[in-house]
Design a protein around this motif. Sequence first.
Motif, PDB file in Angstrom:
ATOM      1  N   PHE A   1      -6.190   4.809  -4.756  1.00  0.00           N
ATOM      2  CA  PHE A   1      -4.790   4.523  -5.048  1.00  0.00           C
ATOM      3  C   PHE A   1      -4.274   5.372  -6.209  1.00  0.00           C
ATOM      4  O   PHE A   1      -3.118   5.788  -6.204  1.00  0.00           O
ATOM      5  CB  PHE A   1      -4.601   3.037  -5.390  1.00  0.00           C
TER       6      PHE A   1
ATOM      7  N   ASP B   1      -7.660   2.639  -0.798  1.00  0.00           N
ATOM      8  CA  ASP B   1      -6.731   2.028   0.141  1.00  0.00           C
ATOM      9  C   ASP B   1      -7.372   1.955   1.526  1.00  0.00           C
ATOM     10  O   ASP B   1      -8.561   2.238   1.696  1.00  0.00           O
ATOM     11  CB  ASP B   1      -5.412   2.796   0.163  1.00  0.00           C
ATOM     12  N   SER B   2      -6.586   1.595   2.542  1.00  0.00           N
ATOM     13  CA  SER B   2      -7.122   1.391   3.890  1.00  0.00           C
ATOM     14  C   SER B   2      -7.604   2.680   4.538  1.00  0.00           C
ATOM     15  O   SER B   2      -8.351   2.644   5.525  1.00  0.00           O
ATOM     16  CB  SER B   2      -6.055   0.741   4.781  1.00  0.00           C
TER      17      SER B   2
ATOM     18  N   GLU C   1       0.832  -1.201   0.000  1.00  0.00           N
ATOM     19  CA  GLU C   1       0.000   0.000   0.000  1.00  0.00           C
ATOM     20  C   GLU C   1       0.870   1.257   0.000  1.00  0.00           C
ATOM     21  O   GLU C   1       0.626   2.200  -0.763  1.00  0.00           O
ATOM     22  CB  GLU C   1      -0.930   0.001   1.212  1.00  0.00           C
TER      23      GLU C   1
ATOM     24  N   TYR D   1      -3.006  -1.374  -8.579  1.00  0.00           N
ATOM     25  CA  TYR D   1      -4.457  -1.310  -8.442  1.00  0.00           C
ATOM     26  C   TYR D   1      -5.052  -0.521  -9.601  1.00  0.00           C
ATOM     27  O   TYR D   1      -4.436   0.406 -10.122  1.00  0.00           O
ATOM     28  CB  TYR D   1      -4.830  -0.622  -7.123  1.00  0.00           C
TER      29      TYR D   1
END
Length: 384
Positions: A264, A258-259, A197, A252
């Motif tokens: 992304f 993302d988290s 990530e 991606y």
Amino acid sequence: MKEAGYPEIRTVEDYEKVIKEYLAKHPTDENGNKNIGLTLNADDWHMYQVTNTGFFTTGAPDDGEYYVNQETYDVTYHFRRPEEREYFRWLNHMNDIGLLDTESFVQKTDQFKAKVASGRVLGLIDPAWDYGEAQQALKSAGKFDQTYGHYPVTMSEKYKDTSFWPAGFDGGYGIAISSKCKDPVAAIKFLDYLASEEGQILINWGIEGEDYIVQDGKRIVPKEIQDKMDSEGNAYMKESGLGLYWNLTVHYGDGIKDSTGNYFTKSNGKSLAASYSEPEKEALAAYNVEHWRDLFPKEEEFPERKAGAVYNIALPSDSKAAILMAKMKDITWKRIPEAIMAKPEQFDKIWDDYMAELEKAGVKEMEEAFGQYVKDRVKLWSGN
């Protein structure tokens, strides 16, 4: 387009009309230099950029030099399709009425780009990656109103532009670690980092505080940084490293978060819209869309291509299909410019002679040979 009232540009007739009318009113630019209706980049391998538009304007996907029947998987050397004959006839017409740059088939790529960068070229039929550097020069000069919009142009409305027809599996890129690598473990760790990530954010967005900031929990590119990106173009990319590791890693797709709930990539709608210039925003608003892609047929409108991207089928260099294709290429790259630049009354004879020359050189044999590779791939992938 603004002067024309942002008309719908759906067919080659629409495209031709808006160029013709503007050129009639503005034969020269503000410095007295002659404006150009349409120019092509046919320098060396760039000839593919001229010939591949035969696909897109006639409802077929880009499958290299072949048209693939999506039901039988038989292939046709795509120039032999009657629909494409009419596309190249239209280019011949554009030349006849003075809208096609007469230097299209003799100019070098740097000359093509220089014309585009001058702001004198009204229309292009060219991929963005090819003219992007020249368009960037226009942006750097503040000539945003002389940059380009994107339209799903086909021969008639019975065809759909296939720019976003998914190709399926495309194994064009790959990574290998050499047997002579001094530290393969470090190499693998590097690739692992790029796929993480943190690595994905770094590749796509850059360094926080330098290339972007986080505001109210969202990553954004401040206007002053975006302006710098626009004005410096590739120089900014090279200095920052943004996008330079794209082919070294998995990545991606657009629209994936993302988290932290951020995207992304920047090609996610809001970030992309922020990069548009004011003239571009005005044009998009006139068409009542957020992005140029909204004007094009969507991916789900097309059937699955079970053969995938057939242009990446690797042929043995001594195979019948590869040897014959080299002959077809030589014939085509001679005949297409000849047909386009000829007098309209000569077009059909030249095209008929071209078709006869292909047949004499073994085009049907080539189609059969390559078609077998396509059918073998479909059989392999389907498990039958």
